[in-house]
Design an enzyme around this catalytic site. Structure first.
Site, PDB file in Angstrom:
ATOM      1  N   CYS A  35      47.482 -34.067  10.382  1.00 42.38           N
ATOM      2  CA  CYS A  35      46.550 -35.209  10.295  1.00 42.38           C
ATOM      3  C   CYS A  35      46.515 -35.979  11.612  1.00 42.38           C
ATOM      4  CB  CYS A  35      46.968 -36.202   9.204  1.00 42.38           C
ATOM      5  SG  CYS A  35      47.548 -35.476   7.689  1.00 42.38           S
ATOM      6  N   ASP A  36      47.688 -36.271  12.165  1.00 44.18           N
ATOM      7  CA  ASP A  36      47.759 -37.210  13.290  1.00 44.18           C
ATOM      8  C   ASP A  36      48.046 -36.557  14.646  1.00 44.18           C
ATOM      9  OD1 ASP A  36      47.290 -39.303  11.541  1.00 44.18           O
ATOM     10  OD2 ASP A  36      49.402 -39.459  11.002  1.00 44.18           O
ATOM     11  N   CYS A  67      52.649 -36.710   9.051  1.00 42.87           N
ATOM     12  CA  CYS A  67      51.736 -35.570   8.896  1.00 42.87           C
ATOM     13  C   CYS A  67      51.233 -35.113  10.264  1.00 42.87           C
ATOM     14  CB  CYS A  67      50.564 -35.979   8.007  1.00 42.87           C
ATOM     15  SG  CYS A  67      49.332 -34.670   7.852  1.00 42.87           S
TER      16      CYS A  67
END
Ligand code: NAP
Length: 308
Positions: free
Chosen positions: A139-140, A136
Site C-alpha cells: 500500500c505505502d 503495509c
C-alpha cells in the site's frame, strides 16, 4: 434472504480460509454464505507476488488470486454479504449472527476472521502512522520510491516485505532484535543475498522521530544497551499478528489467544468451526488457510448430517 431462513454454513471472513470454505461448502450442496466487512481477500490482498501457492506458476498477485477464489465460490452458489458482525449467539442449535442492521441464522458457523498487525507501542509510532510509519508495504511502499526505508521484524512477513520494498526504495534496512532471523531459512536467505538490504541485528526500536513525517528511529543494541539514531524516510513494521477473536471470547483458545480446534476445524462449541490465521496452528500460510477452509466445510457437512 428473509431473516427467518436458516443457512447451512455461514462464514465470517472472506480471506483464503473463508473463500475456500465457501467454495467447498457450496459445492457440497450446503446453503452457504460469506459475511465480509469490505472486499473479500483478507491478508492475501496485500501480497504482491504469491510465489509459494502450489500450482500457481508463474506467480499471481494476491489481489488476482483472491478475486478468482471469490468468483469460484460464487460459481458454486455461495452468497456474499457485506456487513460488520457484532455478536454471535447459539440458541436451540441455531447460530444467531448479528450485524449492525441484520441478523443471520445458520446451522453451522465458521470463524475465519484472520489476524491483524501487531504494533510496537513505542513513542512516535501512532503519531507518525500514515506519515512514514506503515504496516503495509504494497500500500505505502510506492510513496518511498528511491528513498531509504527501514523494516522492523525478523519473521517471514518482515523478510518478504523487505524484499518487495527493495524493488522500490533506494535502500532497505531490516532491523531485528535478535542475532538471527526467525523467518524460514529460504525466505531469510533471499534477504541476506539481496544487495539493497542491510541487516541490522540485535537492534530494538525505542522511538520513532520526526516532525510531521518520519526522519529517524532510535535503536537500542540489545547486547550492549548502546542507543543510536538511524536516519530513515519510512518505518515498515512487521512484528507479528494478533488473532481476531473478539466475537468468540467464550471459546477455548491457546496461550497466545488463537482458537483451538480439532482436525476438522471444530472449536469447543459444537457446530462452530474456525479456520485460517485466527486458528491455533504452527504454520500460517495461504495454502494452510485454504486447507483449513476445506476441512471446515467437510466438518460442517458431517455436523449437519449428524444433526438428523
Ligand atoms: P512472526 O513470525 O511472529 O515474527 C514476528 C517478528 O517480529 C519476530 O522476528 C519477532 O522477534 C519480531 N517482534 C515481535 N515483537 C517485537 C517487538 N516488540 N519489537 C521488535 N521486534 C518484535 O510474524 P510474521 O512475520 O508477521 O508472520 C506471521 C505468520 O505468517 C507466520 O506464521 C509466518 O510464517 C506467516 N507468513 C508467511 C509468509 C511466507 O511464507 N512467505 C509471509 C508472511 C507471513 P523474535 O524473533 O525475537 O520473536
Amino acid at each position: 434472504m428473509d431473516e427467518k431462513e436458516v443457512w447451512d454454513f455461514l462464514i465470517i471472513g472472506g480471506g483464503a480460509a473463508g473463500l475456500t470454505a465457501a467454495q467447498y461448502g457450496a459445492r457440497a450442496g450446503l446453503k452457504t454464505a460469506v459475511i465480509e466487512t469490505a472486499s473479500a481477500g483478507g491478508q492475501a490482498l496485500l501480497i504482491n507476488d504469491l510465489e509459494n501457492y502450489p500450482g500457481l506458476f508463474p506467480t499471481v498477485s494476491g489481489f488476482d488470486f483472491s478475486s478468482a477464489m471469490e468468483k469460484q465460490a460464487k460459481a458454486f452458489g455461495a452468497a456474499f454479504y457485506t456487513a460488520n458482525v457484532v455478536s454471535i449467539d447459539k440458541k436451540n442449535g441455531v447460530f444467531y449472527v448479528s450485524a449492525e442492521n441484520e441478523t443471520f441464522l445458520s446451522k453451522t458457523l465458521l470463524l475465519a476472521t484472520g489476524a491483524s498487525h501487531k504494533k510496537l507501542d513505542i513513542p512516535g509510532e501512532a503519531e507518525l502512522a500514515g506519515r512514514g510509519v506503515s504496516y503495509c508495504a504494497s500500500c505505502d511502499g510506492p510513496f518511498f520510491r528511491n528513498k531509504v526505508v527501514t523494516v522492523i521484524g525478523g519473521g517471514d512477513a518482515a523478510c518478504d516485505e523487505a524484499r518487495y520494498l527493495s524493488t522500490i526504495a533506494s535502500k532497505v534496512y531490516l532491523v531485528h532484535r535478535r542475532g538471527e532471523l526467525r523467518a524460514q531459512a529460504g525466505v531469510a536467505q533471499k534477504v541476506v543475498e539481496n544487495p539493497k538490504i542491510t541487516l541490522m541485528l540485535n537492534q530494538s526500536p525505542v522511538r520513532i522521530n520526526g516532525n510531521g513525517r518520519v526522519e529517524s528511529v532510535l535503536l537500542k543494541n540489545t547486547l550492549t544497551g548502546e542507543e543510536t539514531e538511524h536516519k530513515t524516510d519510512a518505518v515498515f513494521i512487521f512484528v507479528g499478528m494478533i488473532p481476531q477473536t473478539s466475537l468468540v471470547e467464550f471459546i477455548k483458545k491457546d496461550s497466545a489467544g488463537y482458537v483451538v480446534t480439532d482436525e476438522n476445524m471444530q472449536t469447543s462449541i459444537p457446530g462452530l468451526f474456525c479456520a485460517g490465521d485466527v486458528r491455533s496452528k504452527p504454520f500460517r500460510q495461504v495454502v494452510t488457510a485454504a486447507a483449513d477452509g476445506a476441512y471446515a466445510a467437510y466438518g460442517a457437512e458431517n455436523y449437519i448430517r449428524n444433526m438428523g
